[in-house]
Design an enzyme around this catalytic site. Structure first.
Site, mmCIF file in Angstrom:
data_model
loop_
_atom_site.group_PDB
_atom_site.id
_atom_site.type_symbol
_atom_site.label_atom_id
_atom_site.label_comp_id
_atom_site.label_asym_id
_atom_site.label_seq_id
_atom_site.Cartn_x
_atom_site.Cartn_y
_atom_site.Cartn_z
ATOM 1 N N ARG A 132 51.858 43.916 18.144
ATOM 2 C CA ARG A 132 50.789 44.764 18.674
ATOM 3 C C ARG A 132 49.563 44.833 17.764
ATOM 4 O O ARG A 132 48.421 44.775 18.220
ATOM 5 C CB ARG A 132 51.371 46.187 18.812
ATOM 6 C CG ARG A 132 50.447 47.227 19.368
ATOM 7 C CD ARG A 132 51.067 48.627 19.185
ATOM 8 N NE ARG A 132 52.457 48.647 19.590
ATOM 9 C CZ ARG A 132 52.875 48.895 20.826
ATOM 10 N NH1 ARG A 132 52.007 49.157 21.769
ATOM 11 N NH2 ARG A 132 54.163 48.901 21.115
ATOM 12 N N CYS A 184 51.753 50.914 45.140
ATOM 13 C CA CYS A 184 52.392 51.951 45.958
ATOM 14 C C CYS A 184 53.478 52.714 45.205
ATOM 15 O O CYS A 184 54.664 52.651 45.553
ATOM 16 C CB CYS A 184 52.944 51.322 47.224
ATOM 17 S SG CYS A 184 51.601 50.770 48.259
#
Ligand SMILES: Cc1ncc(COP(=O)(O)O)c(C=O)c1O
Length: 436
Positions: free
Chosen positions: A293, A361
Protein backbone atom coordinates in the site's frame (compact mmCIF):
# COMPACT_ATOMS: atom_id res chain seq x y z
CA UNK A 1 0.92 12.55 1.43
CA UNK A 2 -2.65 12.30 0.19
CA UNK A 3 -2.41 13.30 -3.49
CA UNK A 4 0.24 12.38 -6.07
CA UNK A 5 3.26 14.70 -5.98
CA UNK A 6 2.46 16.33 -9.31
CA UNK A 7 -1.13 17.26 -8.39
CA UNK A 8 -1.96 20.93 -8.98
CA UNK A 9 -4.92 23.22 -9.59
CA UNK A 10 -5.03 25.45 -12.67
CA UNK A 11 -5.97 29.12 -12.34
CA UNK A 12 -9.57 28.26 -13.09
CA UNK A 13 -9.63 25.57 -10.44
CA UNK A 14 -9.19 22.39 -12.43
CA UNK A 15 -7.20 19.51 -10.96
CA UNK A 16 -4.16 18.39 -12.95
CA UNK A 17 -2.00 15.32 -12.37
CA UNK A 18 1.28 14.73 -14.18
CA UNK A 19 0.66 17.97 -16.06
CA UNK A 20 -2.70 16.82 -17.45
CA UNK A 21 -6.14 18.25 -16.74
CA UNK A 22 -8.46 15.59 -15.34
CA UNK A 23 -11.29 16.68 -17.65
CA UNK A 24 -9.06 15.94 -20.67
CA UNK A 25 -8.21 12.54 -19.21
CA UNK A 26 -11.91 11.83 -18.59
CA UNK A 27 -12.73 12.93 -22.14
CA UNK A 28 -10.08 10.71 -23.70
CA UNK A 29 -10.32 7.60 -21.51
CA UNK A 30 -13.79 7.80 -19.93
CA UNK A 31 -14.75 7.35 -16.28
CA UNK A 32 -14.37 5.75 -13.81
CA UNK A 33 -10.70 6.18 -14.49
CA UNK A 34 -7.71 5.24 -12.33
CA UNK A 35 -4.83 7.69 -12.81
CA UNK A 36 -1.32 6.78 -11.65
CA UNK A 37 1.43 9.35 -11.37
CA UNK A 38 4.76 7.93 -12.51
CA UNK A 39 6.83 10.49 -10.59
CA UNK A 40 5.15 9.55 -7.30
CA UNK A 41 5.52 5.83 -7.98
CA UNK A 42 9.21 6.11 -8.76
CA UNK A 43 9.96 8.42 -5.84
CA UNK A 44 8.25 6.19 -3.33
CA UNK A 45 9.92 3.08 -4.73
CA UNK A 46 13.32 4.80 -4.46
CA UNK A 47 12.66 5.88 -0.88
CA UNK A 48 11.70 2.33 0.11
CA UNK A 49 14.72 0.82 -1.65
CA UNK A 50 17.09 3.32 0.01
CA UNK A 51 15.51 2.99 3.48
CA UNK A 52 15.77 -0.80 3.41
CA UNK A 53 19.58 -0.53 3.37
CA UNK A 54 19.30 0.37 7.07
CA UNK A 55 18.89 -3.37 7.65
CA UNK A 56 22.50 -4.00 6.63
CA UNK A 57 24.04 -6.15 3.89
CA UNK A 58 21.52 -8.01 1.74
CA UNK A 59 18.55 -6.12 3.17
CA UNK A 60 15.95 -5.03 0.64
CA UNK A 61 12.43 -3.92 -0.10
CA UNK A 62 10.02 -6.11 -2.01
CA UNK A 63 6.73 -4.79 -3.41
CA UNK A 64 3.63 -6.78 -2.40
CA UNK A 65 2.08 -7.00 -5.85
CA UNK A 66 -1.37 -7.83 -4.49
CA UNK A 67 -1.68 -4.09 -3.83
CA UNK A 68 -1.48 -3.40 -7.58
CA UNK A 69 -0.58 -6.10 -10.06
CA UNK A 70 -0.52 -4.17 -13.33
CA UNK A 71 2.39 -5.23 -15.59
CA UNK A 72 3.66 -1.72 -16.35
CA UNK A 73 3.61 -0.82 -12.66
CA UNK A 74 5.53 -3.99 -11.74
CA UNK A 75 8.08 -3.23 -14.45
CA UNK A 76 8.56 0.34 -13.15
CA UNK A 77 8.90 -0.77 -9.53
CA UNK A 78 11.33 -3.56 -10.41
CA UNK A 79 13.28 -1.05 -12.49
CA UNK A 80 13.59 1.11 -9.35
CA UNK A 81 15.14 -1.82 -7.49
CA UNK A 82 12.19 -3.34 -5.64
CA UNK A 83 11.78 -7.10 -5.48
CA UNK A 84 8.26 -8.39 -6.08
CA UNK A 85 6.17 -10.64 -3.86
CA UNK A 86 3.32 -12.70 -5.26
CA UNK A 87 0.57 -14.77 -3.66
CA UNK A 88 -0.79 -16.82 -6.53
CA UNK A 89 0.16 -18.50 -9.76
CA UNK A 90 -1.60 -15.62 -11.51
CA UNK A 91 0.51 -12.97 -9.79
CA UNK A 92 3.65 -15.00 -10.49
CA UNK A 93 2.70 -15.32 -14.17
CA UNK A 94 2.07 -11.58 -14.51
CA UNK A 95 5.27 -10.65 -12.66
CA UNK A 96 7.31 -12.88 -14.97
CA UNK A 97 5.51 -11.60 -18.08
CA UNK A 98 6.25 -8.05 -16.86
CA UNK A 99 9.94 -8.83 -17.11
CA UNK A 100 10.57 -9.13 -13.37
CA UNK A 101 13.72 -11.13 -12.66
CA UNK A 102 12.65 -14.41 -10.95
CA UNK A 103 15.58 -14.00 -8.57
CA UNK A 104 13.79 -11.12 -6.83
CA UNK A 105 10.40 -12.84 -6.47
CA UNK A 106 9.01 -14.26 -3.22
CA UNK A 107 5.88 -16.44 -3.20
CA UNK A 108 3.47 -16.06 -0.22
CA UNK A 109 0.03 -17.42 0.59
CA UNK A 110 -1.61 -19.83 3.01
CA UNK A 111 -2.74 -22.46 0.53
CA UNK A 112 -0.44 -22.64 -2.44
CA UNK A 113 -1.43 -25.46 -4.73
CA UNK A 114 0.97 -28.13 -5.92
CA UNK A 115 0.79 -26.61 -9.39
CA UNK A 116 1.58 -23.11 -8.09
CA UNK A 117 4.57 -24.44 -6.15
CA UNK A 118 5.75 -26.27 -9.25
CA UNK A 119 5.45 -23.08 -11.29
CA UNK A 120 7.45 -21.17 -8.68
CA UNK A 121 10.16 -23.85 -8.68
CA UNK A 122 10.28 -23.99 -12.48
CA UNK A 123 10.60 -20.20 -12.68
CA UNK A 124 13.55 -20.32 -10.26
CA UNK A 125 12.16 -17.65 -7.93
CA UNK A 126 14.21 -16.45 -4.99
CA UNK A 127 12.08 -17.59 -2.07
CA UNK A 128 8.93 -19.48 -1.19
CA UNK A 129 7.43 -18.38 2.14
CA UNK A 130 5.97 -21.61 3.48
CA UNK A 131 2.85 -21.16 5.57
CA UNK A 132 1.98 -24.67 6.80
CA UNK A 133 3.03 -28.32 7.00
CA UNK A 134 0.89 -29.24 4.00
CA UNK A 135 3.07 -27.01 1.82
CA UNK A 136 6.20 -28.64 3.24
CA UNK A 137 4.79 -32.05 2.25
CA UNK A 138 4.10 -30.75 -1.26
CA UNK A 139 7.58 -29.27 -1.50
CA UNK A 140 9.14 -32.56 -0.41
CA UNK A 141 7.32 -34.30 -3.23
CA UNK A 142 8.22 -31.62 -5.78
CA UNK A 143 11.89 -31.30 -4.87
CA UNK A 144 12.86 -34.95 -4.56
CA UNK A 145 16.04 -35.55 -6.51
CA UNK A 146 16.80 -31.90 -7.15
CA UNK A 147 20.46 -31.00 -7.06
CA UNK A 148 19.76 -27.31 -6.37
CA UNK A 149 17.65 -26.88 -3.21
CA UNK A 150 14.67 -24.52 -3.26
CA UNK A 151 15.09 -21.66 -0.79
CA UNK A 152 12.27 -21.13 1.67
CA UNK A 153 11.25 -18.93 4.57
CA UNK A 154 8.85 -20.18 7.21
CA UNK A 155 6.00 -17.80 7.89
CA UNK A 156 5.53 -17.51 11.63
CA UNK A 157 2.79 -15.83 13.60
CA UNK A 158 4.31 -13.79 16.44
CA UNK A 159 0.87 -13.20 18.03
CA UNK A 160 1.01 -9.42 18.10
CA UNK A 161 -2.24 -7.52 18.36
CA UNK A 162 -2.09 -4.56 16.00
CA UNK A 163 -4.48 -1.66 15.79
CA UNK A 164 -6.12 -2.02 12.43
CA UNK A 165 -9.32 -3.45 11.05
CA UNK A 166 -9.83 -7.16 11.93
CA UNK A 167 -9.97 -8.13 8.28
CA UNK A 168 -6.49 -6.77 7.60
CA UNK A 169 -4.82 -7.93 10.84
CA UNK A 170 -2.91 -11.15 10.26
CA UNK A 171 -0.36 -11.64 13.03
CA UNK A 172 -2.96 -12.18 15.75
CA UNK A 173 -3.96 -15.28 17.70
CA UNK A 174 -6.96 -16.08 15.54
CA UNK A 175 -5.35 -15.99 12.10
CA UNK A 176 -5.16 -18.41 9.21
CA UNK A 177 -1.58 -17.35 8.44
CA UNK A 178 1.68 -18.83 9.67
CA UNK A 179 3.05 -21.10 12.39
CA UNK A 180 2.24 -19.69 15.85
CA UNK A 181 5.39 -18.90 17.83
CA UNK A 182 3.67 -19.54 21.17
CA UNK A 183 3.07 -23.25 20.49
CA UNK A 184 5.39 -26.02 19.29
CA UNK A 185 4.12 -25.60 15.73
CA UNK A 186 6.90 -23.33 14.53
CA UNK A 187 9.64 -25.61 15.85
CA UNK A 188 7.88 -28.63 14.35
CA UNK A 189 7.98 -26.82 11.00
CA UNK A 190 11.70 -26.10 11.37
CA UNK A 191 12.42 -29.75 12.11
CA UNK A 192 10.26 -30.87 9.20
CA UNK A 193 11.92 -28.38 6.82
CA UNK A 194 15.36 -29.63 7.82
CA UNK A 195 14.35 -33.19 6.98
CA UNK A 196 13.67 -32.28 3.35
CA UNK A 197 16.87 -32.42 1.28
CA UNK A 198 15.35 -30.49 -1.65
CA UNK A 199 14.75 -27.32 0.33
CA UNK A 200 17.01 -24.84 2.10
CA UNK A 201 15.58 -22.99 5.10
CA UNK A 202 16.82 -19.41 4.86
CA UNK A 203 14.87 -17.74 7.62
CA UNK A 204 11.57 -16.52 8.96
CA UNK A 205 8.81 -14.24 7.80
CA UNK A 206 5.81 -12.61 9.42
CA UNK A 207 3.25 -10.03 8.39
CA UNK A 208 1.22 -8.39 11.13
CA UNK A 209 -1.43 -6.59 9.17
CA UNK A 210 -2.02 -3.65 6.93
CA UNK A 211 -2.50 0.10 7.39
CA UNK A 212 -0.38 0.17 10.57
CA UNK A 213 0.88 3.38 12.15
CA UNK A 214 3.11 2.15 14.95
CA UNK A 215 6.58 0.92 14.00
CA UNK A 216 6.66 -0.77 17.39
CA UNK A 217 4.58 -3.56 15.80
CA UNK A 218 7.38 -4.45 13.37
CA UNK A 219 10.00 -4.05 16.11
CA UNK A 220 8.12 -6.46 18.38
CA UNK A 221 7.75 -8.95 15.55
CA UNK A 222 11.48 -8.81 14.89
CA UNK A 223 12.28 -9.28 18.58
CA UNK A 224 10.09 -12.36 18.77
CA UNK A 225 11.36 -13.81 15.50
CA UNK A 226 15.00 -13.29 16.46
CA UNK A 227 14.44 -14.92 19.87
CA UNK A 228 12.90 -17.90 18.09
CA UNK A 229 15.63 -17.95 15.43
CA UNK A 230 18.30 -17.96 18.15
CA UNK A 231 16.64 -20.88 19.90
CA UNK A 232 16.39 -22.78 16.61
CA UNK A 233 20.02 -22.12 15.73
CA UNK A 234 21.11 -23.47 19.08
CA UNK A 235 18.87 -26.51 19.03
CA UNK A 236 18.97 -27.41 15.34
CA UNK A 237 22.14 -25.71 14.12
CA UNK A 238 20.45 -23.60 11.49
CA UNK A 239 21.87 -20.41 10.07
CA UNK A 240 19.28 -17.69 9.73
CA UNK A 241 20.11 -15.53 6.70
CA UNK A 242 16.83 -13.60 6.34
CA UNK A 243 14.11 -12.27 8.59
CA UNK A 244 11.11 -10.36 7.31
CA UNK A 245 8.55 -8.30 9.19
CA UNK A 246 6.36 -8.18 6.05
CA UNK A 247 4.59 -5.01 5.02
CA UNK A 248 1.85 -2.95 6.60
CA UNK A 249 3.00 0.68 6.59
CA UNK A 250 -0.02 2.94 6.82
CA UNK A 251 -0.85 5.77 4.43
CA UNK A 252 -3.02 8.85 4.61
CA UNK A 253 -6.56 8.52 3.26
CA UNK A 254 -7.97 11.77 4.65
CA UNK A 255 -6.77 15.36 4.88
CA UNK A 256 -4.66 15.61 8.06
CA UNK A 257 -4.24 11.84 8.47
CA UNK A 258 -0.53 10.96 8.82
CA UNK A 259 1.36 8.40 6.79
CA UNK A 260 4.09 6.13 8.09
CA UNK A 261 7.57 7.46 7.43
CA UNK A 262 9.33 4.73 5.49
CA UNK A 263 12.81 5.57 6.75
CA UNK A 264 11.56 5.66 10.34
CA UNK A 265 9.72 2.33 10.02
CA UNK A 266 12.60 0.52 8.36
CA UNK A 267 15.20 2.21 10.57
CA UNK A 268 13.36 1.25 13.76
CA UNK A 269 13.00 -2.33 12.52
CA UNK A 270 16.69 -2.47 11.62
CA UNK A 271 17.60 -1.18 15.09
CA UNK A 272 15.38 -3.81 16.67
CA UNK A 273 17.14 -6.46 14.61
CA UNK A 274 20.56 -5.19 15.64
CA UNK A 275 19.61 -5.14 19.34
CA UNK A 276 17.87 -8.52 19.29
CA UNK A 277 20.73 -10.24 17.45
CA UNK A 278 23.28 -8.77 19.86
CA UNK A 279 21.22 -9.96 22.82
CA UNK A 280 20.65 -13.41 21.36
CA UNK A 281 24.26 -13.63 20.16
CA UNK A 282 23.39 -14.71 16.64
CA UNK A 283 24.82 -13.35 13.39
CA UNK A 284 22.89 -10.45 11.86
CA UNK A 285 20.54 -11.71 9.11
CA UNK A 286 19.33 -9.43 6.32
CA UNK A 287 15.93 -7.78 6.49
CA UNK A 288 13.29 -8.05 3.80
CA UNK A 289 10.55 -5.41 3.92
CA UNK A 290 7.37 -5.92 1.93
CA UNK A 291 5.52 -2.64 1.48
CA UNK A 292 2.49 -2.75 -0.78
CA UNK A 293 0.00 0.00 0.00
CA UNK A 294 2.72 2.49 0.95
CA UNK A 295 4.33 2.33 -2.49
CA UNK A 296 1.30 2.63 -4.74
CA UNK A 297 -1.58 3.96 -2.62
CA UNK A 298 -0.79 7.69 -2.81
CA UNK A 299 0.27 7.44 -6.47
CA UNK A 300 -3.26 6.63 -7.65
CA UNK A 301 -6.40 8.75 -7.99
CA UNK A 302 -9.85 7.46 -8.93
CA UNK A 303 -11.87 9.78 -11.15
CA UNK A 304 -15.65 9.50 -11.27
CA UNK A 305 -18.40 11.35 -13.14
CA UNK A 306 -21.22 12.67 -10.97
CA UNK A 307 -24.74 11.53 -11.87
CA UNK A 308 -27.95 11.46 -9.86
CA UNK A 309 -28.84 13.12 -6.59
CA UNK A 310 -31.29 11.95 -3.91
CA UNK A 311 -32.16 14.28 -1.06
CA UNK A 312 -33.80 12.68 1.96
CA UNK A 313 -35.07 15.52 4.08
CA UNK A 314 -33.42 15.64 7.48
CA UNK A 315 -31.48 12.44 6.80
CA UNK A 316 -28.88 12.78 4.05
CA UNK A 317 -28.19 13.68 0.45
CA UNK A 318 -26.84 10.97 -1.80
CA UNK A 319 -24.77 11.90 -4.83
CA UNK A 320 -24.21 8.91 -7.09
CA UNK A 321 -21.15 8.48 -9.25
CA UNK A 322 -20.50 6.17 -12.20
CA UNK A 323 -18.36 3.71 -10.22
CA UNK A 324 -18.44 2.35 -6.68
CA UNK A 325 -17.99 -1.02 -5.06
CA UNK A 326 -17.17 -2.77 -8.34
CA UNK A 327 -13.97 -0.72 -8.70
CA UNK A 328 -13.38 0.03 -5.00
CA UNK A 329 -14.81 -2.56 -2.62
CA UNK A 330 -12.78 -1.33 0.38
CA UNK A 331 -15.37 0.96 2.02
CA UNK A 332 -18.01 -1.78 1.74
CA UNK A 333 -15.65 -4.59 2.73
CA UNK A 334 -13.99 -3.03 5.75
CA UNK A 335 -15.27 0.47 6.27
CA UNK A 336 -12.24 2.04 4.62
CA UNK A 337 -12.43 5.82 4.57
CA UNK A 338 -11.74 8.10 1.61
CA UNK A 339 -12.03 11.75 0.79
CA UNK A 340 -12.80 13.42 -2.54
CA UNK A 341 -12.57 16.75 -4.32
CA UNK A 342 -14.56 18.36 -7.06
CA UNK A 343 -11.98 18.10 -9.81
CA UNK A 344 -13.13 19.85 -12.99
CA UNK A 345 -13.81 23.33 -11.59
CA UNK A 346 -13.47 25.50 -8.57
CA UNK A 347 -16.60 24.99 -6.50
CA UNK A 348 -16.25 28.10 -4.36
CA UNK A 349 -16.42 28.23 -0.57
CA UNK A 350 -20.00 27.12 -0.04
CA UNK A 351 -20.19 23.43 0.80
CA UNK A 352 -22.91 20.92 1.64
CA UNK A 353 -22.65 17.60 3.42
CA UNK A 354 -23.32 14.71 1.05
CA UNK A 355 -22.78 10.97 0.85
CA UNK A 356 -21.06 9.66 -2.27
CA UNK A 357 -22.79 6.49 -3.43
CA UNK A 358 -21.78 4.04 -6.09
CA UNK A 359 -24.08 2.89 -8.89
CA UNK A 360 -24.37 -0.78 -7.94
CA UNK A 361 -27.38 -2.59 -6.52
CA UNK A 362 -26.37 -2.79 -2.87
CA UNK A 363 -27.34 -0.27 -0.20
CA UNK A 364 -23.83 -0.75 1.16
CA UNK A 365 -22.34 0.58 -2.06
CA UNK A 366 -21.23 3.86 -0.53
CA UNK A 367 -17.78 5.27 -1.24
CA UNK A 368 -17.75 8.19 1.21
CA UNK A 369 -20.20 8.94 3.99
CA UNK A 370 -20.89 12.54 5.02
CA UNK A 371 -18.32 14.63 3.21
CA UNK A 372 -18.44 18.39 2.79
CA UNK A 373 -18.20 19.29 -0.89
CA UNK A 374 -19.22 22.18 -3.12
CA UNK A 375 -22.62 21.68 -4.67
CA UNK A 376 -22.10 18.98 -7.30
CA UNK A 377 -23.82 19.02 -10.69
CA UNK A 378 -24.41 16.04 -12.96
CA UNK A 379 -21.38 15.75 -15.21
CA UNK A 380 -18.94 17.11 -12.64
CA UNK A 381 -15.80 15.10 -11.98
CA UNK A 382 -15.00 13.83 -8.51
CA UNK A 383 -11.43 12.79 -7.73
CA UNK A 384 -10.68 10.34 -4.90
CA UNK A 385 -7.03 10.38 -3.75
CA UNK A 386 -5.07 7.47 -2.23
CA UNK A 387 -6.93 5.05 -4.48
CA UNK A 388 -3.76 3.43 -5.79
CA UNK A 389 -3.71 0.30 -3.62
CA UNK A 390 -6.15 -2.62 -3.34
CA UNK A 391 -8.81 -1.02 -5.57
CA UNK A 392 -7.98 -2.21 -9.11
CA UNK A 393 -6.81 -5.65 -7.83
CA UNK A 394 -10.11 -6.18 -5.98
CA UNK A 395 -12.32 -4.82 -8.79
CA UNK A 396 -15.18 -7.05 -9.86
CA UNK A 397 -17.78 -7.31 -12.57
CA UNK A 398 -20.65 -7.06 -10.09
CA UNK A 399 -23.81 -5.99 -11.95
CA UNK A 400 -21.64 -6.70 -15.00
CA UNK A 401 -19.75 -3.49 -14.43
CA UNK A 402 -16.93 -2.92 -16.89
CA UNK A 403 -13.63 -2.76 -15.02
CA UNK A 404 -12.19 0.74 -15.37
CA UNK A 405 -9.38 1.95 -17.57
CA UNK A 406 -6.04 2.79 -15.95
CA UNK A 407 -3.65 5.47 -17.18
CA UNK A 408 -0.11 6.33 -16.22
CA UNK A 409 0.63 10.05 -16.40
CA UNK A 410 3.98 11.76 -16.56
CA UNK A 411 5.21 15.13 -17.82
CA UNK A 412 2.05 15.95 -19.69
CA UNK A 413 1.73 12.52 -21.33
CA UNK A 414 -0.87 9.88 -20.54
CA UNK A 415 -0.33 6.23 -21.38
CA UNK A 416 -3.17 3.76 -21.22
CA UNK A 417 -1.86 0.84 -19.16
CA UNK A 418 -5.11 -1.07 -18.88
CA UNK A 419 -7.99 -0.51 -21.26
CA UNK A 420 -11.55 -0.32 -20.01
CA UNK A 421 -13.41 -3.60 -20.35
CA UNK A 422 -15.96 -3.86 -23.13
CA UNK A 423 -19.33 -5.60 -23.23
CA UNK A 424 -17.56 -8.21 -25.36
CA UNK A 425 -15.14 -8.91 -22.50
CA UNK A 426 -18.13 -9.69 -20.29
CA UNK A 427 -18.95 -12.68 -22.49
CA UNK A 428 -15.36 -13.72 -23.18
CA UNK A 429 -15.39 -16.59 -20.70
CA UNK A 430 -18.89 -17.84 -21.32
CA UNK A 431 -19.77 -20.82 -23.44
CA UNK A 432 -23.03 -20.41 -25.29
CA UNK A 433 -24.06 -23.98 -26.21
CA UNK A 434 -27.24 -24.67 -28.18
CA UNK A 435 -29.98 -25.47 -25.69
CA UNK A 436 -32.05 -27.96 -27.62
C1 LIG B 1 2.80 -11.36 3.27
C2 LIG B 1 2.45 -9.95 2.99
N1 LIG B 1 3.43 -9.06 2.78
C3 LIG B 1 3.16 -7.78 2.49
C4 LIG B 1 1.86 -7.32 2.42
C5 LIG B 1 1.63 -5.87 2.06
O1 LIG B 1 0.94 -5.19 3.03
P1 LIG B 1 0.76 -3.62 2.87
O2 LIG B 1 0.10 -3.39 1.57
O3 LIG B 1 -0.10 -3.25 4.02
O4 LIG B 1 2.11 -2.99 2.96
C6 LIG B 1 0.80 -8.21 2.65
C7 LIG B 1 -0.58 -7.72 2.60
O5 LIG B 1 -1.54 -8.36 2.91
C8 LIG B 1 1.10 -9.56 2.94
O6 LIG B 1 0.14 -10.45 3.15
Amino acid sequence: MLWPETTKRTDDGELTIGGLAVSDLAEEFGTPLYIYDEVTLRHRARRAVASAFAGGPGSRAVFASKALELPVILAILADEGLGIDVVSGGELFVALKSGVDPHVITFHGNNKSKQELQEAIDAGIELIAVDNLYELDLLEELTTGRSQPVSILLRVNPGIDVHTHDKIATGVLDSKFGFPLWTDDAETAVVRALEIPGIALKGFHSHLGSQLFDERAAELAIEKIVAFAAEMSRKHRIEVAIVSPGGGMGISYLEGMPEMDVAEWMGATADALERSCAMARIPHPSLVFEPGRWIVGPAGVALYRVGSRREIDGVRTYISVDGGMADNIRPTLYEAVYTAELANRNGGDMTETVTIAGKYCESGDVLIRDIDLPSLEPGDLLAVPAAGAYCIPMASNYNLALKPAVVLVSEGKARLIRRRETYGDLLALDALPELS
